[in-house]
Structure formats: structure tokens, C-alpha cells
Design an enzyme around this catalytic site. Sequence first.
Site, PDB file in Angstrom:
ATOM      1  N   GLU A 102       0.051  -7.932 -35.323  1.00 15.92           N
ATOM      2  CA  GLU A 102      -1.664  -7.654 -35.912  1.00 15.92           C
ATOM      3  C   GLU A 102      -1.676  -7.880 -37.333  1.00 15.92           C
ATOM      4  O   GLU A 102      -2.003  -6.959 -37.814  1.00 15.92           O
ATOM      5  CB  GLU A 102      -2.000  -6.063 -35.270  1.00 15.92           C
ATOM      6  CG  GLU A 102      -1.867  -6.035 -33.659  1.00 15.92           C
ATOM      7  CD  GLU A 102      -2.467  -4.584 -33.346  1.00 15.92           C
ATOM      8  OE1 GLU A 102      -2.647  -4.030 -34.411  1.00 15.92           O
ATOM      9  OE2 GLU A 102      -2.566  -4.508 -32.074  1.00 15.92           O
ATOM     10  N   GLU A 110       0.447  -6.163 -25.589  1.00 14.08           N
ATOM     11  CA  GLU A 110       0.552  -4.769 -25.485  1.00 14.08           C
ATOM     12  C   GLU A 110      -0.605  -4.191 -24.806  1.00 14.08           C
ATOM     13  O   GLU A 110      -1.694  -4.615 -25.208  1.00 14.08           O
ATOM     14  CB  GLU A 110       0.484  -4.180 -27.057  1.00 14.08           C
ATOM     15  CG  GLU A 110       1.676  -4.442 -27.767  1.00 14.08           C
ATOM     16  CD  GLU A 110       1.567  -3.919 -29.309  1.00 14.08           C
ATOM     17  OE1 GLU A 110       0.960  -2.787 -29.427  1.00 14.08           O
ATOM     18  OE2 GLU A 110       2.177  -4.144 -30.006  1.00 14.08           O
TER      19      GLU A 110
END
Length: 493
Positions: free
Chosen positions: A118, A265
Site C-alpha cells: 500500500e 489481503e
Amino acid sequence: MMIELRLEAILLFCGLFSSTIGAFIGINIGTDISNLPSATDIIRILKTHQISHVRLFDSDAHMLSALSNTGIEVMVGVTNEEVLGIGESPSAAATWINKNVAAYMPGTNITAIAVGSEVLSSIPNAAPVLVPAMNNLYKALVATNLNYLVKVSTPQSMGLIPRPFPPSTATFNTTWNSTIFQILRFLRNTNSFYMLNAYPYYEYVKSNGIFPIEYALFQPLSSVKQIVDPNTLFRYNSMFDALVDATYNSIAALKFSKIPVVVTETGWPWFGGASEPYATVENAETFNNNLIRRVSNDSGPPSQPDVPINTCIYELFNEDRRPGPVSERNWGVLFSNGTAVYSISLSNSDGRGANSSTVFCIAKPGADERSLRSGLNWACGPGQANCRAIQQGQPCYLPDTWQNHASYAYNDYYQKMHSSGGTCDFDGTAMTTAIDPSHGSCRFTGSLNSSTRGLFSPPAFGPVGPSSRSSRNYIYLHQIVSLSALILALILV
């Protein structure tokens, strides 16, 4: 040899994205844990639960070595701290590939590299070097003839899509359009995939009741709660599908197509603080088991029905050293000793773990300590369970918790008694599971390696009365050995 490698690469690529072969369910393995199991123990746990795909957040040498010759597909991670150097230096990228990928292949089945985690939302100042880092790593793979076997991508959060519903109008945050465009062009040119971190838990909490909890947990929706995109009239049975579709539409808005989305995820925390009421064992168990069923049906979201949603659950173990809210430390589906937090099958098969024909009796996660203590007393007393293995110095003593000790005692009693009427109840503190709770050298009766079956002649039925003096002896002994351990620890300090 090169022809064989290219053929293997083609088969691998088809395995990733073809619905005829099927989607995979993998698991993330975080390491921010006080008592992280050894790499060898982690591999044993993965095999026990028939896990075929894992994502590492780094390139730990012990794990990569232990994964050799297991057949498990591995996604290795370039840490956020490494992105800058690799993005600025092709030679640093080449060194990283040689050290962390080429050195382990083909024994270790590395199939993808996740560049950072991220990056755009967590360290936005590194955005200018993210795509250069991906390019440098890919060129290093080309130089080692591994680019056909290993894909390069970068996981991004749903935070890059400010309004994910309705999915048909979703777009990336325009602030990042230039960087995301470069990422998508790289993925298209290298036949790679978009890595998405999508958490219905967070999206549900943020929605402030706009969506029903059933929608976040893959549960059936009543006719008055149906979720429909008003533009496409696509019906969404789960928030998970809607988030994936929002990503596909955001990609399409930048004029790209045929880039598969892989969910790197997702998951649900099983315990939280006072302000986190939806982080419960029941919700986590429901979400993850339904997620596995959803992914295993090999279909995509409404806008891409023929593209399966390959998915990695976050995460294998609870990371007790993570900062932030209580829930941050309680996403694991297993405790670090390998026992399940709740009943879950982590494989794509219909079985319930490696020894699916065997049923075990364990203490319910989150059961009241006083009730566990009472049940443990009865099992080790009138129930005549063999509790020797959970005494200090014995193979099942650690972890020294009521949950672990009660599980062992409950199971020992149940395995001896269920054929003659014994139950796995213990005043509501026990549950059955097909997942073998054995860990390390601690073997539970009923597992393939057990040799303790039938050592005693058990009584006729399960616990129905108060503890006797003999059953209380376990508690006194437990308190003595625990106090001794504490005194010893203080002396050593």
C-alpha cells in the site's frame, strides 16, 4: 531446458487466471509476533491445513528455504523500506532478485513479487520510485530468465477508490491517476495482475449502518435488503464482490482491460476493544469460511463473471506486537502454537483439514476462564482424562493457558468416551473441530501420530456435576507450577 521453463510458465499463468483450473485461497504470514514459530513449524502448520499459497511480507531466508520442495506457491515481498533503493538503482534490484528469488528457485515455488505494501496510501512520498522499482525488478528477472515464472505487482488499498459504491461509477482518486496509469501499463505489458487489499470489515464499519452486516459477511440478504447497482442492475450478494468490481471499474475508467484482480489481503478480526463491537469470533468465523466458499466456486464478480477471484486471507497468526487498536492484533486464524482460533477449513477442498475424518474436541475460543477451569477440573478428575501431558515440562504444557490445557483435557476425555455417549459440551465451553490441534511435540488423541488412545477405562457420560477433590488437584498443581515459573523468571531477570 529453456523450453521446459517457458512451458511451465504458461501452465502457471493459466493456473492463476483460468476458471477451469480454479481459484486459490492463500494466506498472509505476518511476523510481528512475540513467539513466532520456527520456519519448520510454520511449514508443518501449512501442510496440516493443506494451504497451497502463501504471501510473505518480506523475503525471509529461513522461510524461503523451508518452503523448498513443498510445492506451495509463494509470493515474496519487497518491504516499503526497500522500495526506494530498488527504485533508484537497477543494480540494487538485480542484487535483490539474485539473493531473494533466483537463489531459491526452482526448489522454492516463487510465483510473484509484491513490491511494497500500500505504498501510495502509506508512504506517498515514495510514489515516484514505485513503478521504477517494479521495472527494475522485472528487468532483473528477465536477466535471470525468470520473468516467465515470476510476476511483479504492488498491493494497493481500497483507500485509492474514494467511492466504491455503486461499483459501476467507481474511479481511482485522481491525485494518483498518473502513477496508477503507469502501474496498470506495467501490469498489462508484463501480463501481471492488480494486487488489491480489500477489507469488508473496514468498509462496513465506515458505512455507519448503511449496509446490513449480512452483506459484509457473505450471508443471505432478505428481499428488502438486496444490494443492486442502479446503473448496471447487477445484484451484489456480498460487499467483497462489490469491492472487487469497484476496482475493475476503476481500472476500466483509465482505459485498461484484461488485467485480473488478485485480492492479496482480506479478512476479519476476531477480537477488538470496547469501540470495536463487530470484531468477534462469530463474525470472523462466518466471514472467512464464507469467503473460502465464495472464492472456491471459481466465478468472478458480476462485471467479470469468468475471472475467478484468487484471494489471500489476512492472516495466519495473530500479530501481538502490532500497534493500534486491539483488533489490529487479532486477525489470525490460528494461534502461534498452530491451534485454530475458530473452526475453519483453509483449503479449497471439501475436507476440514489434513485429517478430515477425525473429529477433535477443543475449548471454544473466548470461553469464560472460570468455566474453562471448572471443565478442566472435571475432565482431569471424574472424567479420568490423562492430563499428564499438560503438566509443566511436558509436551503440551505450553502455551500455559486455560484455553490450551482445557482443549487437551476435553479432547482426551472425548476421544475415549464419545463412542459410549460422552459429549463435547463441558457446560457450553467446548466445540468439535476437524482441524487437528496438535502442535510441535504435543499430539492430541485422534491425530495420526497419537498413541494415547484407550489408556484408561472412562466413565459412562460427560460432565454433569461439580468438581470433586481429585479434580481440584489439577488446579492446585497448575497454580504451584505457574508460581514456580514466575519466581524462576524473576530470579533470572
